[in-house]
Design an enzyme around this catalytic site. Structure first.
Site, PDB file in Angstrom:
ATOM      1  NE  ARG A  56      73.631  23.821   4.903  1.00  0.00           N
ATOM      2  CZ  ARG A  56      74.660  24.177   5.674  1.00  0.00           C
ATOM      3  NH1 ARG A  56      74.725  23.786   6.918  1.00  0.00           N
ATOM      4  NH2 ARG A  56      75.629  24.923   5.187  1.00  0.00           N
ATOM      5  CE1 TYR A 108      56.463   3.885   8.503  1.00  0.00           C
ATOM      6  CE2 TYR A 108      58.787   4.388   8.776  1.00  0.00           C
ATOM      7  CZ  TYR A 108      57.653   4.361   7.994  1.00  0.00           C
ATOM      8  OH  TYR A 108      57.718   4.802   6.700  1.00  0.00           O
TER       9      TYR A 108
HETATM   10  C1  LIG Z   1      55.266   7.257   8.589  1.00  0.00           C
HETATM   11  C2  LIG Z   1      55.873   6.939   9.893  1.00  0.00           C
HETATM   12  C3  LIG Z   1      57.234   7.204  10.137  1.00  0.00           C
HETATM   13  C4  LIG Z   1      58.133   7.771   9.070  1.00  0.00           C
HETATM   14  O1  LIG Z   1      57.731   9.045   8.686  1.00  0.00           O
HETATM   15  P1  LIG Z   1      58.114   9.668   7.230  1.00  0.00           P
HETATM   16  O2  LIG Z   1      57.596  11.053   7.297  1.00  0.00           O
HETATM   17  O3  LIG Z   1      57.439   8.800   6.205  1.00  0.00           O
HETATM   18  O4  LIG Z   1      59.593   9.600   7.109  1.00  0.00           O
HETATM   19  C5  LIG Z   1      57.723   6.928  11.387  1.00  0.00           C
HETATM   20  N1  LIG Z   1      56.945   6.395  12.368  1.00  0.00           N
HETATM   21  C6  LIG Z   1      55.646   6.125  12.158  1.00  0.00           C
HETATM   22  C7  LIG Z   1      54.830   5.543  13.271  1.00  0.00           C
HETATM   23  C8  LIG Z   1      55.062   6.379  10.927  1.00  0.00           C
HETATM   24  O5  LIG Z   1      53.770   6.100  10.719  1.00  0.00           O
END
Ligand SMILES: *Cc1c(COP(=O)(O)O)cnc(C)c1O
Length: 388
Positions: A56, A108
């Site tokens: 972990r 995002y």
């Molecule tokens: C996809 C994305 C995230 C989140 O990533 P995950 O792996 O889907 O949790 C965060 N920031 C940006 C700019 C992204 O494109």
């Protein structure tokens, strides 16, 4: 968590292509094995002389992927978590109740949702600002209380550009850290730590892996300080270290990161230049275009291209935009980004209420296909959407 090696005489592109040149000592294999064990032998005297105890907190294959990321970002150390979301949220959870975060209005959507709806549950206060406006960022800082400024550049889905050095200065004057979501730039085009950022985050799901088959998140830090240790503790306690199979695929993906990002950037520039002339396109949003509001900063801060992400606003509004996405044959109608295959998406319908995304916007994640094929497919889809 793994440290990068001493400065090398080879370039980052070379080092990434060989995943730092690691081979397997036992067999001579040029690709190291995947370490799947969750537990490790103790010595007769009860010590753990190999340095591994349990799966972990730590894993050798994960360490190998972290070393490549640290090298690419020019960071002393990096860590990998189970997703981009878990990487960013581990950073927020390492703050203390009462701390204040300054975050961007354009970012995002999943992280914006956490900051809007969940951060308060952890005692965190969040202000949202136009992160490309340094005066607005400065005005939002609460001296003594602001502990983190969070930026994303280029930022979803308008590709707004943040002046990393400018925001870093504001953060440091206020005694705060700057974290940058650099997912869409990738370390090939921008290395935020070189511009003064304290932490860089990636949805490694996207360009770093590049093949739409791994969910992963990465953090790299300018210095392994007590804040970094707190993030590591969150990862260990919550159990969000990346799995070894995903780490292996990520290492494989990063061997071609340089080639993929440069090809996608060149394709995106080609499409942006052609789509802006298209009679059925109202506007093209791409930081490589001179009339993009972030172009000058992007030209200074990005090297080798402006990224593979662009958006188009379709003439005739939301219905025509959705119909355009419905008529593509080569582009894949799907969310996510940063893979070798090109994706198209109507963003407003996924982001929901409160999104700054215009309803007529289609987000394009340009892959590495032939740019003329990509353009021809979009041209045909735009025409079909306007024919009805
Ligand atoms: C996809 C994305 C995230 C989140 O990533 P995950 O792996 O889907 O949790 C965060 N920031 C940006 C700019 C992204 O494109």
């Amino acid at each position: 968590m793994a440290s990068s090696k001493q400065p090398s005489r080879w370039t980052k592109r070379t080092l990434a292509a060989q995943a730092l040149g690691r081979t397997d000592a036992a067999t001579g294999a040029v690709v190291p094995p995947i370490h799947v064990a969750t537990t490790y032998l103790r010595d007769a005297d009860n010590a753990y002389s190999n340095g591994f105890i349990y799966g972990r907190p730590d894993n050798q294959t994960v360490r190998e992927a972290e070393e490549v990321i640290a090298m690419l970002e020019g960071a002393p150390v990096a860590m990998l978590l189970g997703s981009g979301m878990s990487a960013a949220i581990a950073t927020f959870m390492a703050l203390s109740p009462g701390d204040h975060i300054v975050a961007p209005k354009v970012m995002y959507w999943g992280l914006r949702a956490w900051l809007l709806d969940d951060a308060a549950h952890w005692g965190l206060k969040v202000s949202f600002v136009d992160m490309s406006d340094l005066a607005a960022v400065k005005a939002a800082v609460e001296p003594g209380r602001t502990k983190l400024i969070w930026a994303e550049t280029p930022a979803n889905p308008t590709w707004a550009i943040v002046d990393i050095a400018g925001v870093a200065k504001i953060a440091h004057e206020a005694g705060a850290r700057l974290g940058v979501d650099s997912t869409c730039a990738s370390p090939i085009l921008t290395r935020p730590l070189e511009h003064g950022a304290d932490i860089v985050m990636h949805a490694a799901t996207k360009y770093l892996n590049g093949h739409s088959d791994v969910i992963a998140g990465a953090l790299a830090t300018a210095r392994p300080d007590e804040f970094w240790d707190r993030i590591l503790r969150v990862r260990k306690q919550v159990g969000t270290i990346l799995g070894p199979f995903e780490a292996f695929l990520l290492i494989r993906g990063m061997r071609t990161l340089d080639l993929r990002v440069r090809a996608a950037s060149a394709n995106a520039m080609h499409l942006a230049m052609n789509l802006r002339q298209h009679p059925l396109v109202a506007q093209v949003l791409y930081p490589g275009l001179q009339d993009h509001p972030g172009h000058a900063v992007a030209a200074r801060q990005m090297a080798g291209g402006f990224g593979g992400m662009l958006s188009v606003r379709v003439k005739g509004g939301e219905a025509r935009a959705v119909a355009t996405a419905a008529h593509v044959a080569l582009w894949k109608r799907a969310t996510s980004l940063g893979g070798v295959e090109s994706l198209i998406e109507h963003r407003a319908s996924i982001e929901g209420a409160g999104t700054p995304c215009p309803p007529d916007l289609l987000r394009l994640s340009t892959g590495i296909e032939d740019p003329d094929d990509l353009y021809a497919d979009l041209d045909a889809a735009l025409k079909a959407a306007h024919a009805g």
